[in-house]
Design an enzyme around this catalytic site. Structure first.
Site, PDB file in Angstrom:
ATOM      1  N   GLU A  74      14.061 -10.096 -17.100  1.00 13.08           N
ATOM      2  CA  GLU A  74      13.498  -9.979 -15.744  1.00 13.08           C
ATOM      3  C   GLU A  74      12.351 -10.978 -15.591  1.00 13.08           C
ATOM      4  O   GLU A  74      11.515 -11.107 -16.493  1.00 13.08           O
ATOM      5  CB  GLU A  74      13.006  -8.544 -15.550  1.00 13.08           C
ATOM      6  CG  GLU A  74      13.184  -7.993 -14.161  1.00 13.08           C
ATOM      7  CD  GLU A  74      14.651  -7.837 -13.761  1.00 13.08           C
ATOM      8  OE1 GLU A  74      15.221  -8.758 -13.146  1.00 13.08           O
ATOM      9  OE2 GLU A  74      15.224  -6.771 -14.065  1.00 13.08           O
TER      10      GLU A  74
ATOM     11  N   ALA B  33      16.111  -2.042  -3.093  1.00 14.33           N
ATOM     12  CA  ALA B  33      16.523  -1.303  -4.285  1.00 14.33           C
ATOM     13  C   ALA B  33      16.448  -2.158  -5.551  1.00 14.33           C
ATOM     14  O   ALA B  33      16.634  -1.671  -6.653  1.00 14.33           O
ATOM     15  CB  ALA B  33      17.943  -0.763  -4.105  1.00 14.33           C
TER      16      ALA B  33
ATOM     17  N   GLU C  80      16.598 -18.621   0.851  1.00 16.06           N
ATOM     18  CA  GLU C  80      15.574 -17.628   0.504  1.00 16.06           C
ATOM     19  C   GLU C  80      14.201 -18.300   0.342  1.00 16.06           C
ATOM     20  O   GLU C  80      13.183 -17.768   0.765  1.00 16.06           O
ATOM     21  CB  GLU C  80      16.002 -16.908  -0.780  1.00 16.06           C
ATOM     22  CG  GLU C  80      15.204 -15.694  -1.068  1.00 16.06           C
ATOM     23  CD  GLU C  80      16.057 -14.466  -1.344  1.00 16.06           C
ATOM     24  OE1 GLU C  80      17.281 -14.464  -1.073  1.00 16.06           O
ATOM     25  OE2 GLU C  80      15.482 -13.486  -1.834  1.00 16.06           O
TER      26      GLU C  80
ATOM     27  N   ASP D 271      20.157 -13.774  -8.888  1.00 22.15           N
ATOM     28  CA  ASP D 271      20.815 -12.877  -7.940  1.00 22.15           C
ATOM     29  C   ASP D 271      22.037 -13.536  -7.304  1.00 22.15           C
ATOM     30  O   ASP D 271      23.117 -12.938  -7.216  1.00 22.15           O
ATOM     31  CB  ASP D 271      19.844 -12.453  -6.838  1.00 22.15           C
ATOM     32  CG  ASP D 271      18.590 -11.810  -7.401  1.00 22.15           C
ATOM     33  OD1 ASP D 271      18.569 -11.518  -8.606  1.00 22.15           O
ATOM     34  OD2 ASP D 271      17.641 -11.609  -6.632  1.00 22.15           O
TER      35      ASP D 271
END
Ligand code: GLA
Length: 382
Positions: free
Chosen positions: A35, A124, A161, A173
């Site tokens: 992450e 989420a 983005e 992602d």
């Protein structure tokens, strides 16, 4: 659920425009480990899931384009030569940003109408945004014969983005959503943007998500701040990205950076190592080790990288109290969203019930539990 979404957008499209649309499904993703390593050109371990965005899209003769967000009941009309970012945080930016980035590559899109609907709750940490971006670029590529490769399409989604949404995200992602493989997770090297698929079959264990149902504000600016802190430390170290640094390298600049930024860089280097160790653990079928790496990841995200929150920490603490859970951690950008849990299959439901009650008691609101399947990436639905 996927079939239902596809039916809904198709019906709505037919009702409003009276012609058969092209149908695209683009999934959200989970991430087993790794992450905040993607924008440091390190390793991540994501997989596409069976939740995502269904889009119905077709050319328009009306002289303008439109986008309709079915589940938010939002609608915009726009002209292709007058695109500009909309208010911060609005879904329009994902659609308009993709169109603008396609145009930046000197590719010509004509007018179109798109209707979309999804079942990934926003915030989420499961990349509903990448799923939406990919559905738009994939649909437009097909409709207007743009000849974009999947690699080019995910870069367009990512740039949308950066420039329209304002989040300087990495590539995880968009990659996971586009390239997902059924029943597999992808060990992705974010420098080469090449991945190795790993079949995920934990026998008597499974992955389970628990959504805190919170999304704290300022997460976007906190994300961008962390990215620039990492980049400045890499520069100080004379390396291209933190992916190239070791813990020993980092020691040499310890007195030149703040203690907070030192911890952040340390976290990135350690997390990158954890992602690689997790792939070895998977190869060895060593779920205990995988689980403890996952717990280690959360510890670092919470204490060093500081992107967790009380709700996420609480869910991970609950997992640690339960012997049927081998590992749990927050997933995605942080400050809310889901935890991912590696839990014994036969005990998963019971664990979910216990956690849900405890969460409700602690925070006076409900969490949500998702059992997911690993699925194909963005594709046309016939
Ligand atoms: C968000 C970003 C990704 C990645 C994760 C953290 O999901 O979009 O690029 O940085 O956060 O791992």
């Amino acid at each position: 659920m996927k079939e239902q979404l596809i039916n809904d957008v198709k019906e709505n499209y037919l009702k409003n425009f009276g012609i058969e649309p092209l149908l695209v499904f683009s999934p959200g993703r989970i991430n087993i480990i790794g992450e905040h390593t993607d924008y440091n050109e390190g390793f991540v371990f994501p997989a596409a899931v069976d939740k995502g965005i269904a889009a119905a899209i077709q050319k328009s003769e009306s002289g303008y384009s439109s986008a309709h967000a079915l589940d938010m009941d939002g609608h915009i009309e726009f002209e292709l030569d007058k695109l500009k970012p909309q208010a911060e945080g609005s879904w329009e930016n994902y659609v308009l940003g993709v169109v603008a980035e396609i145009q930046n590559r000197n590719k010509v899109v004509g007018n179109f109408n798109i209707v979309f609907k999804g079942d990934i709750p926003s915030g989420a940490g499961m990349s509903s945004s990448a799923a939406l971006e990919n559905s738009v670029v994939f649909g437009l590529n097909e409709l207007f014969g743009l000849n974009l490769t999947k690699e080019e399409m995910i870069l367009i989604s990512q740039k949308a983005e950066h420039n329209y949404v304002g989040v300087k995200c990495g590539i995880m992602d968009q990659y996971a959503s586009m390239f997902g493989k059924k029943d597999h997770a992808l060990l992705l090297d974010c420098r080469t943007v090449q991945s190795k698929p790993y079949e995920i079959n934990f026998k008597d264990h499974q992955l389970m998500l628990i959504n805190t149902n919170v999304k704290h504000s300022l997460s976007d600016s906190a994300y961008n701040d962390r990215r620039s802190a990492c980049e400045s430390i890499a520069q100080l170290l004379g390396v291209k990205a933190l992916r190239d640094a070791t813990v020993i390298d980092l020691e040499t600049v310890k007195d030149k950076v703040t203690p907070e930024n030192y911890q952040k860089a340390l976290y990135v280097i350690q997390e990158n190592n954890r992602a690689i160790m997790a792939s070895k653990a998977l190869e060895d079928n060593d779920l205990e080790t995988l689980g403890s790496l996952i717990y280690g990841s959360h510890e670092g995200l919470s204490k060093q990288y500081k992107v967790s929150c009380d709700e996420l920490d609480f869910l991970v603490e609950q997992a640690k109290l339960n012997k049927s859970v081998l590992g749990a951690r927050m997933m995605g950008g942080g400050f809310g969203g889901c935890t991912i849990n590696l839990v014994e299959k036969t005990k998963a439901r019971a664990f979910a019930d216990v956690v849900s009650k405890a969460y409700e008691k602690e925070f006076d609101k409900a969490c949500s539990v998702y059992f997911i399947e690993l699925s194909e990436g963005t594709h046309i639905v016939k």
